[in-house]
Design a protein around this motif. Sequence first.
Motif, short mmCIF file in Angstrom:
data_model
loop_
_atom_site.label_atom_id
_atom_site.label_comp_id
_atom_site.label_asym_id
_atom_site.label_seq_id
_atom_site.Cartn_x
_atom_site.Cartn_y
_atom_site.Cartn_z
N VAL A 8 0.85 -1.19 0.00
CA VAL A 8 0.00 0.00 0.00
C VAL A 8 0.89 1.24 0.00
N GLU A 9 0.54 2.21 -0.84
CA GLU A 9 1.33 3.43 -0.92
C GLU A 9 0.42 4.63 -1.14
N LEU A 10 0.85 5.76 -0.59
CA LEU A 10 0.16 7.03 -0.79
C LEU A 10 0.75 7.74 -1.99
N GLU A 11 -0.13 8.23 -2.87
CA GLU A 11 0.31 8.97 -4.04
C GLU A 11 -0.36 10.34 -4.08
N CYS A 12 0.32 11.27 -4.74
CA CYS A 12 -0.23 12.61 -4.95
C CYS A 12 0.13 13.03 -6.37
N VAL A 19 -8.11 1.18 -5.16
CA VAL A 19 -7.66 2.57 -5.13
C VAL A 19 -8.61 3.35 -4.22
N GLN A 20 -8.06 4.04 -3.26
CA GLN A 20 -8.84 4.88 -2.36
C GLN A 20 -8.55 6.33 -2.72
N VAL A 21 -9.60 7.07 -3.12
CA VAL A 21 -9.43 8.48 -3.45
C VAL A 21 -9.77 9.31 -2.21
N GLY A 22 -8.78 9.99 -1.67
CA GLY A 22 -8.99 10.75 -0.45
C GLY A 22 -8.86 9.87 0.78
N SER A 23 -9.04 10.47 1.94
CA SER A 23 -8.84 9.76 3.20
C SER A 23 -10.08 8.96 3.60
N PRO A 24 -9.92 7.67 3.93
CA PRO A 24 -11.05 6.88 4.45
C PRO A 24 -11.32 7.14 5.94
N LYS A 25 -10.50 7.99 6.56
CA LYS A 25 -10.76 8.54 7.90
C LYS A 25 -10.41 7.63 9.07
N SER A 26 -10.03 6.38 8.82
CA SER A 26 -9.57 5.53 9.91
C SER A 26 -8.72 4.40 9.35
N VAL A 27 -7.81 3.89 10.16
CA VAL A 27 -6.98 2.77 9.74
C VAL A 27 -7.85 1.55 9.49
N GLY A 70 -2.87 -1.87 -2.75
CA GLY A 70 -3.75 -0.72 -2.66
C GLY A 70 -2.98 0.57 -2.88
N ARG A 71 -3.66 1.54 -3.48
CA ARG A 71 -3.08 2.86 -3.66
C ARG A 71 -4.07 3.90 -3.13
N VAL A 72 -3.56 4.79 -2.31
CA VAL A 72 -4.37 5.89 -1.79
C VAL A 72 -3.91 7.16 -2.49
N ILE A 73 -4.83 7.87 -3.11
CA ILE A 73 -4.49 9.09 -3.84
C ILE A 73 -5.11 10.28 -3.13
N ALA A 74 -4.26 11.20 -2.69
CA ALA A 74 -4.73 12.39 -1.97
C ALA A 74 -4.70 13.60 -2.90
N LEU A 75 -5.78 14.38 -2.87
CA LEU A 75 -5.89 15.55 -3.72
C LEU A 75 -6.10 16.82 -2.90
N CYS A 86 -3.56 10.80 5.41
CA CYS A 86 -3.26 9.53 4.77
C CYS A 86 -1.83 9.08 5.04
N ALA A 87 -0.90 10.03 5.12
CA ALA A 87 0.48 9.67 5.43
C ALA A 87 0.57 8.99 6.79
#
Length: 916
Positions: free
Chosen positions: A276-280, A386-394, A414-419, A427-428
């Motif tokens: 799993v990685e956070l992307e921007c 792919v999760q767009v934005g924060s899902p708000k909890s671990v 999984g990839r989390v993309i923050a905008l 998310c970090a």
Amino acid sequence: MTERGRSLLSAKRDDYDFDPESVSVADEDVLDLLEPAVQEWWVDQFGEFVPGNGGFFTPPQRGAIPLIHERKNALICAPTGSGKTLASFTAIINELFRRDRESPDGLDNSVYCLYVSPLKSLANDIHRNLTEPLEGIADIAAGRDETIDIRHAIRHGDTSSNDRQKMLETTPHILNTTPETLAILLNSPKFKEKLRTVEYVVVDEIHSLAENKRGTHLSVSLERLEALAESSPTRIGCSATVEPLDTVAEFLVGYEDGDPREYDIVDTRFVRDFDVELECPTDDLIRTPRDEVQARFYDRLHELVDSHTNTLVFTNTRSGAERVLHNLRETYLDIDETNSGCHHGSLSKERRQEIESKLKAGELQVVTTSTSLELGIDMPYIDLVVQVGSPKSVAALLQRVGRAGHQLGQTVEGRVIALDRDELVECAVMLTKAEEGFVDRVFIPENAFDVAAQQLYGMAINEIRPESEVRELLRRAYPYRNFSDDDFERLFRYLTADYDGLEDKNVYAKVWRDTNDAPDGEHHYEEYPVGEPLVGKRGRMARVIYMTNIGTIPDSFTCDVLVRGADQWVGTLDEAYLDTLEKGDVFVLGGDNFAYRYRRGSKVYVDRTSQRPTVPSWFSERLPLSYDLGREIAQFQADIVEKLQSGGAPAVRLWLRDRPLDENSVRAITRMFDEQVRYAGPESVATPSRLVIETELNRETYRRHYYVHSTYGRQFNDGLSRLLAYHCARRTNANVQVAVADNGFSISMPLNRKVDLGTILREADPDTVREDLRAALDGTDLLKRYFRINATRSLMILKRYKGYEKTAAQQQVSSEMLLSFAQELDEFAVMEETYREILEDKLNLAAIEEVLEAVQAGDVEVVDKQVSTPTPRAFGLATLMASDVVLAEDESAALREFHERVLDEIGEDDIELDVS
């Protein structure tokens, strides 16, 4: 391994890439617990997984099957796709097969196992998954000249009356149902007799029930089942990653004689490998043009979809799911209606089922969703989430990302993309904590009067019983283990309508409460001693009222929005959105700005305005940031400030690169905090030991803005902001506006009004917070809405009566007529529950009291900062109209303006030139 098991493997030697005679199988003892037909079916189905698992079972299966075999209560906690539900069913099927084979008459025409799930669709899914093992095992048994018949069926609100009647005649041995239907079955004169034989109860996705009143309701139903059943049913809870395990286990098993029943925990929460990685899309979310951010985002999303077989995309709102799918189809020729789809709660049941079926068959390359595919419906072909934005909890992150690689042994990708810059920080921290094994706590509602009223009414309808028995049974449910005698008195006062004028409002007694008469008295019940306090039902329609009105999921409705004076209709608002609005708040509808004035029933009255919006359009849809994750964000910020002070921006980047972040995310986070500290100093950053209030005087809008930096999540900030706004309004007699986010809140008032908000916060008395917040709620739409919900749950307002059904809007009108009357009654149970639910479950009162105690003790300091323009960490608070997927154009312009002011103040065009 027993000779039977070893010979079984040897007979299938050609099926495996190892020699069963020479390999030690780790779980041979578990395999030997299974009946021959069950064992053979299991080996046929899962033998190929032996090399990966070191045996025939996944870790949760290896732990659960022996416990169920020994009839021990167990909480099985494991990630999605690890086979925990199948383990429960297999162990129970095995026991029932043994019982059926050994008994001359076979199994009774009765229920032996209850499977309770939170969703009808999940119950349907499990129902299908039960058919295959039962038929497969029966076929193998038939080859052994054994005839075994274990029946299963599904029963929920959509089950036809014809099918319900058939279940009475030919009763399923395994019954799949929902919490609401179980409560109905316990009051069904005929079917409840079929539940006396229940020996196993499986509660699936228990984490999603424990945190709300559906779980509270279920916990009492399980105690009623316990009292009804011939023997104590074994309780099995299945959960994704959850914390704290002991609390959830106690919720599952309940209490007896003041202590929790015995239980075991199978903790295999971290047996899967995660990638799993956070992307921007950019390292500068402010100065990169909005169109470019959007284009980069969709190009990257398309690249991810194109490089995987099946991709599931989670967004934080239903509208976001629709928009992402629309843009993918519009922009990329290879994505169209044949290989993509959208799934959320606003779509028809038929459309959702169609998407689910195609997902399971691997026919869709990409599906977008909000939360509706979060729970454990089996989707074996998904190889990327792919999760767009924060899902708000671990916990939510792990639940969603766990949909990928839906089998043990497959890496979860999984990839989390923050905008958005604030969500980038969230998310970090979230991904870092997930790697460390951190999980947010589940908070279980306690002592809810409305659920207690429903369940006590149900008990009284079934039979006249001693009051002591009712009290004891309710207190066995975990949420009511501390329900006091005073609480019971308050509850009985409501249920017996022991208030002057209550029946004049058409609110009638539901139970009677009296001591047992002597044998020659009018009301004597010979099975009970004379003088025994008894409880019974009131009213001839009691059973019908109960069966047609129970449940805890509130109805909702949309409100018509009208411009005052002209009575011009301009659109509709979800009523949940009104929870956030105070008089004077400005929101956007149909592209225009409106100032909220008041609501009457289902009509909202507004004025047109040119003022900037104060409440974001997505507010009612998004989940709030968890309190526990908020505390971790505060620590993360403290660590960053320490790195900045000791080694500057290069040290922060080096530190961040040890986390699952791409380079754009590393540089964007570093830039934001570097600017923050250079502009306003290290003391301007909120940490576990510091809250920050920055004050800005905006002479253009003639407003005084206070930005409170508090990372503890929207529920905490909603409560604290209401408390502070209440004190501000009392001291200034001004129109105080509040806007709330997950990392803080803003309070604004006219420029000619002034308060020392820092002093108000420092002097806030933790002992009076509950009382002050109750006062602050008076007259709010939040109070009106939750009173309606609780009045309906308490059966004070009936949704259905004599063939007539009240809509949610009609329920609201009825409740508003009752609210002022209820507020005047002494400790009225429905009113008290309304305040309790808002303060404790919605506004996180306990955490507010804890933080204020720390402030008074000097453990948390309150820092006041006077600023000429908002600091970088306050940009989001100053522009709360950010959309859920991309920034709106006017918000982008405002952010750029704030940013340029900050850069001008610190005298740099770009503070992060170092490329190290």
